[in-house]
Design a protein around this motif. Structure first.
Motif, PDB file in Angstrom:
ATOM      1  N   ASP A  63       0.705  -1.322  -0.046  1.00 54.75           N
ATOM      2  CA  ASP A  63      -0.106   0.032   0.188  1.00 54.75           C
ATOM      3  C   ASP A  63       0.677   1.443   0.078  1.00 54.75           C
ATOM      4  O   ASP A  63       0.457   2.403   0.104  1.00 54.75           O
ATOM      5  CB  ASP A  63      -1.041   0.069   1.173  1.00 54.75           C
ATOM      6  CG  ASP A  63      -1.931  -1.072   1.276  1.00 54.75           C
ATOM      7  OD1 ASP A  63      -2.386  -1.515   0.085  1.00 54.75           O
ATOM      8  OD2 ASP A  63      -2.382  -1.599   2.314  1.00 54.75           O
ATOM      9  N   ARG A  64       2.022   1.080  -0.142  1.00 57.25           N
ATOM     10  CA  ARG A  64       2.914   2.218  -0.050  1.00 57.25           C
ATOM     11  C   ARG A  64       3.558   2.554  -1.425  1.00 57.25           C
ATOM     12  O   ARG A  64       4.631   2.179  -1.982  1.00 57.25           O
ATOM     13  CB  ARG A  64       4.278   1.923   0.809  1.00 57.25           C
ATOM     14  CG  ARG A  64       3.784   1.706   2.465  1.00 57.25           C
ATOM     15  CD  ARG A  64       3.346   3.069   2.949  1.00 57.25           C
ATOM     16  NE  ARG A  64       4.391   4.054   2.997  1.00 57.25           N
ATOM     17  CZ  ARG A  64       5.539   4.335   3.707  1.00 57.25           C
ATOM     18  NH1 ARG A  64       5.648   3.509   4.854  1.00 57.25           N
ATOM     19  NH2 ARG A  64       6.323   5.276   3.713  1.00 57.25           N
ATOM     20  N   ARG A  65       2.694   3.443  -2.087  1.00 59.11           N
ATOM     21  CA  ARG A  65       3.311   3.856  -3.450  1.00 59.11           C
ATOM     22  C   ARG A  65       4.458   4.598  -3.399  1.00 59.11           C
ATOM     23  O   ARG A  65       5.305   4.906  -4.329  1.00 59.11           O
ATOM     24  CB  ARG A  65       2.297   4.792  -4.094  1.00 59.11           C
ATOM     25  CG  ARG A  65       0.962   3.918  -4.389  1.00 59.11           C
ATOM     26  CD  ARG A  65      -0.166   4.905  -5.032  1.00 59.11           C
ATOM     27  NE  ARG A  65      -1.411   4.119  -4.860  1.00 59.11           N
ATOM     28  CZ  ARG A  65      -2.158   3.766  -6.000  1.00 59.11           C
ATOM     29  NH1 ARG A  65      -1.421   3.868  -7.266  1.00 59.11           N
ATOM     30  NH2 ARG A  65      -3.192   3.014  -6.091  1.00 59.11           N
ATOM     31  N   ASP A  66       4.962   5.335  -2.389  1.00 66.05           N
ATOM     32  CA  ASP A  66       6.138   6.060  -2.126  1.00 66.05           C
ATOM     33  C   ASP A  66       7.249   5.137  -2.056  1.00 66.05           C
ATOM     34  O   ASP A  66       8.519   5.775  -1.839  1.00 66.05           O
ATOM     35  CB  ASP A  66       6.095   7.024  -1.069  1.00 66.05           C
ATOM     36  CG  ASP A  66       5.907   6.120   0.415  1.00 66.05           C
ATOM     37  OD1 ASP A  66       5.046   5.302   0.324  1.00 66.05           O
ATOM     38  OD2 ASP A  66       6.292   6.933   1.413  1.00 66.05           O
ATOM     39  N   VAL A  67       7.490   4.013  -1.931  1.00 66.76           N
ATOM     40  CA  VAL A  67       8.401   3.172  -1.520  1.00 66.76           C
ATOM     41  C   VAL A  67       8.622   2.061  -2.716  1.00 66.76           C
ATOM     42  O   VAL A  67       7.603   1.533  -3.399  1.00 66.76           O
ATOM     43  CB  VAL A  67       8.152   2.177  -0.283  1.00 66.76           C
ATOM     44  CG1 VAL A  67       9.122   0.986  -0.026  1.00 66.76           C
ATOM     45  CG2 VAL A  67       7.759   3.049   0.729  1.00 66.76           C
ATOM     46  N   SER A  68      10.010   2.059  -3.198  1.00 63.99           N
ATOM     47  CA  SER A  68      10.287   0.959  -4.138  1.00 63.99           C
ATOM     48  C   SER A  68      11.138   0.122  -3.690  1.00 63.99           C
ATOM     49  O   SER A  68      12.049   0.295  -2.829  1.00 63.99           O
ATOM     50  CB  SER A  68      11.233   1.499  -5.241  1.00 63.99           C
ATOM     51  OG  SER A  68      10.510   2.679  -6.053  1.00 63.99           O
TER      52      SER A  68
END
Length: 154
Positions: free
Chosen positions: A67-72
């Motif tokens: 759910d973390r779009r800011d994490v790759s």
């Protein structure tokens, strides 16, 4: 607008906690680990005694952070850090730029001046579970954490 790049090396407790604490910030986060799963080490003994299945104490990192779009999430091993160039180099030659580097590479065992105890340490292998056959699950030594945050901006 993302104006700050954070690279976190290690997806253990400290690495995942750092990523969790950065939620809602304007950072772009890259989490690098050499394994594709997070291992909940406090329950290794329960997997060793067949109380829990290995899949109950190890979870895919991407699933944890889905759910973390800011994490790759990047699968790879960091082989070098260029602090001045603000990049980490992976074993496959990939270079990842950063503004802040968080090194959360795990634990090492403390032998309290008794290096001869090293011969009796546990050597858990990820998903190999070979150490479980030794019957030494109760002989764990105390770990010493290694966590380092390297900010590069002044």
């Amino acid at each position: 607008m993302i104006d700050h790049r954070v690279v976190v090396i290690g997806a253990g407790f400290a690495g995942l906690q750092a990523v969790k604490k950065l939620k809602g910030s304007t950072c772009s986060i890259t989490l690098v680990d050499r394994r594709n799963h997070h291992l909940f080490q406090p329950l290794l003994y329960q997997a060793a005694t067949s109380i829990l299945a290995p899949t109950e104490i190890a979870w895919p990192i991407r699933q944890i952070l889905k759910d973390r779009r800011d994490v790759s999430v990047v699968l790879g091993e960091v082989v070098a850090v260029d602090r001045e160039g603000r990049t980490v180099m992976l074993d496959d030659g990939t270079s990842i730029p950063f503004d802040t580097l968080i090194v959360a590479t795990g634990v090492s065992h403390a032998y309290f001046g008794h290096d001869e105890w090293r011969a009796y340490r546990l050597r858990p292998q990820p998903y190999g579970w070979a150490w479980m056959r030794t019957g030494r699950a109760a002989r764990m030594s105390s770990p010493t954490s290694r966590l380092m945050v390297i900010p590069t901006s002044s």
